[in-house]
Structure formats: structure tokens, C-alpha cells
Motif scaffolding. Sequence first.
Motif, PDB file in Angstrom:
ATOM      1  N   ASP A 195     -27.636  10.392 -15.239  1.00 52.18           N
ATOM      2  CA  ASP A 195     -27.527  10.302 -13.774  1.00 52.18           C
ATOM      3  C   ASP A 195     -27.679   8.867 -13.260  1.00 52.18           C
ATOM      4  O   ASP A 195     -27.292   8.579 -12.126  1.00 52.18           O
ATOM      5  N   ALA A 213     -18.757   8.303  -5.657  1.00 54.26           N
ATOM      6  CA  ALA A 213     -19.207   9.568  -6.244  1.00 54.26           C
ATOM      7  C   ALA A 213     -18.498   9.839  -7.563  1.00 54.26           C
ATOM      8  O   ALA A 213     -19.119  10.244  -8.555  1.00 54.26           O
ATOM      9  N   SER A 217     -20.125   9.977 -11.436  1.00 55.60           N
ATOM     10  CA  SER A 217     -19.943  11.130 -12.326  1.00 55.60           C
ATOM     11  C   SER A 217     -19.317  10.706 -13.646  1.00 55.60           C
ATOM     12  O   SER A 217     -19.729  11.167 -14.722  1.00 55.60           O
ATOM     13  N   THR A 281     -16.859  16.995  -8.680  1.00 56.45           N
ATOM     14  CA  THR A 281     -17.552  15.957  -7.899  1.00 56.45           C
ATOM     15  C   THR A 281     -17.037  15.936  -6.464  1.00 56.45           C
ATOM     16  O   THR A 281     -17.821  15.853  -5.505  1.00 56.45           O
ATOM     17  N   ASP A 284     -18.515  18.859  -4.645  1.00 55.00           N
ATOM     18  CA  ASP A 284     -19.925  18.640  -4.307  1.00 55.00           C
ATOM     19  C   ASP A 284     -20.052  17.717  -3.097  1.00 55.00           C
ATOM     20  O   ASP A 284     -20.892  17.934  -2.215  1.00 55.00           O
ATOM     21  N   LEU A 285     -19.228  16.701  -3.055  1.00 55.86           N
ATOM     22  CA  LEU A 285     -19.281  15.760  -1.944  1.00 55.86           C
ATOM     23  C   LEU A 285     -18.853  16.436  -0.644  1.00 55.86           C
ATOM     24  O   LEU A 285     -19.500  16.276   0.395  1.00 55.86           O
ATOM     25  N   ARG A 289     -23.439  18.271  -0.974  1.00 56.59           N
ATOM     26  CA  ARG A 289     -24.459  18.330  -2.027  1.00 56.59           C
ATOM     27  C   ARG A 289     -24.783  16.949  -2.609  1.00 56.59           C
ATOM     28  O   ARG A 289     -25.711  16.822  -3.407  1.00 56.59           O
ATOM     29  N   LEU A 290     -24.015  15.956  -2.244  1.00 52.23           N
ATOM     30  CA  LEU A 290     -24.270  14.584  -2.688  1.00 52.23           C
ATOM     31  C   LEU A 290     -24.580  13.721  -1.471  1.00 52.23           C
ATOM     32  O   LEU A 290     -23.799  13.673  -0.523  1.00 52.23           O
TER      33      LEU A 290
END
Length: 363
Positions: A195, A213, A217, A281, A284-285, A289-290
Motif C-alpha cells: 500500500d 489512484a 494501485s 480502482t 473504488d474512487l 472509498r479512496l
Amino acid sequence: MIDSQPQLDELCDRLASMSADAIACDTEFVRTQTYRPHLCVVQLCIDEVQSGIDLLAGLDTSRLIEQLMTGPQTKIFHAAKQDFEAFYCVYGRLPNRIFDTQIAAGLLGFQPQIGYASLVKELFGIDLPKDQTRTDWSKRPLTDAQIKYALDDVAHLNEVFAILGDRLEAAGRTEWVRQDCASLLDTSLYFIAADDAWRRLPGIPRLPVQIQARARSLAGWREDRAREFDRPRQWILSDKALLAIAYADPVAPGELRGLEDLSRSVIRKRGQELCALLQATNADLAAGRLELRQAPVPAPPDKKLVKHLSGIVRSTADELGMAPEILATRKDVAGILNGCDAVRALSGWRRGVIGEALLTAAS
């Protein structure tokens, strides 16, 4: 060279009963084709006797490692950071009570990051051979030249330690070297979580959030694969290719073709996996969530102030008889002018010696 268990057991007995309070240490490893350094030899000098331990001989080294990690003696290294990375990768531990002669030499006015052979030459006038610098330490049997080179690396360390230790004490800098050596025991120097792997790529926080982002990842994916297959990061995916993919945001493997520095084999073997990672990713963005933001590009510091602060560093270093970069680098100066507290010149002994003066001059 110790390559049998009875020999190693005898060495450990000597180590347990040694009269001296310091052990000279070094390692030889290979890493040209791997993610992790692979330890091959550990060299020690105990009571003026040099020994090399062949770590590829199938020996039980648990007692030796325990002694090096927890024993009461000072462990003397030169330029210890790579040795410590090798220890940490193999054993998950670091030696205690350390003294790095390269750090000590820098604090006493020797050339910054001086090599061991150069330091021995300056102190004793002895020329050490350098013909085995790039040798393959994983090949067996080791040659006589390799063994001599390895043992030479610890033959003079105890004397160097004694001389530098006396000079540091006379200069009132023993605490300085203690702090700088202690910083080498920060395990975050030797292991990076997937991470956090994006931190190895400069400028990532200043990218647009979507690209940032995806780059984060991809960096984490690369770190996991490099660790899994024990291959260098750049062999898995180069920095150029990683950023090219993050910018391109492909949804299908075919869209990876033609991207900079991206091989066909990666597209063929990992293309679908990479595209799926990017889609996840992006999702999630989009779902919040990011939590990312684009950092502003810092304004270049005022050239006159940089020159002024750099002059303070140089004059202080001259007074102390050491190279300016030992006190503060140009990056430290720029960081202070940009209001950054996380610079080396503002921590530990450096803060009182140079940091406060730089803060005052910058205000």
C-alpha cells in the motif's frame, strides 16, 4: 571459511566468551536478479581473528544470528544500510548496539560516504584489493581471492572503530554518531508494504486524483508480484510503463499495446489482470472509498534565500570541519523554506547545530 557445523559451533562459543566489547561485521550478498538480497557470507572479526561463515553451506545459523542480534558487544559495520537490508529480509531482525564507521568518518571530516578501502588507506596507508567488488558470491566453491577479499573487509574495522571512537569523543560528537547509527535500525527502511509502494515514485501525490489512484494501485500490484516471484521491481513493470498505464487507463489488454516501455510478454501474461485492477480502482474512487487529493506543486524557493541558507550551512560545516551535506542538503534547505518539518536538519542533534539557525534565517 567456515562451512561445517562444528566449525560454526566453535565460533559461537568464542563469540560467547570473547574478551573484547566490539565485533567487526560485514556481509556479502547477491541481488542483481532478485527482489531480495540473498545473503551468501557473513564475516566477523572476533578478538583480532577474522572468520567467514558460508551461509550457503546448509548450516544452522540460529545461534550465531541470535548472538549478533542481541549480544552485548558493539557490532561494527561500514556503510551498514545494505547489510541491514539483507539481514532484515532474511531474518526479519536487525543487530543491536551498532556503530557505522562510514557515518562516524563523515562526522569527523572525512569524505562523505567514504568507502571502506579509502578509509583504511587514509588511516593506515594500506591498499586493499578491489578486484572482487563485483564477484558472484553465490558461486561455490569460493576462490582464495574471494575469501581474502571478504576477510579483508573486517580485518581493520576494529582499529578503525577505536580511532574514530577516540576522535569522536575528543570532538564531543559521540552522541551525534549514536543518533545517526540508531536511525539505521528503523525497519521501514528495509521493508515497504504494498500500500505504500507508490512512495518510491516521485511526484505521485501531485498527479490528478484519477491517475494518482491508478498509479498507487499499480505500484502496490508490482510490489506484491516482485516479492512473490523474487524479481526486481523494474523487471515486473518499469516506472515508465507503470505511469503510462495509469495515464492511459486501458479497459482491455489490446489497449496496452504501444505504451512506453511495456513489453509484449507483460501484456500477454498480465494484461487482463492489470485492466481488472484499474477498473476496480476506478470503481473504488467513484464510490468514494479512496480519499485522495492532488497536492499542489510547491513553489520554487527564493533563490536568494536558498543561497543565504546554504551559506549558513557551509560556514557552520567549515567551523566543524565536515562536509556541508553531513549537516544539511540542498533538499533540506528547500524543505525548510517550503515549511516542511520532516527534514533531517530539523531532527536530533542537527536541529541545535544547524536547524534552528536555518529556521531563523528562513523566517
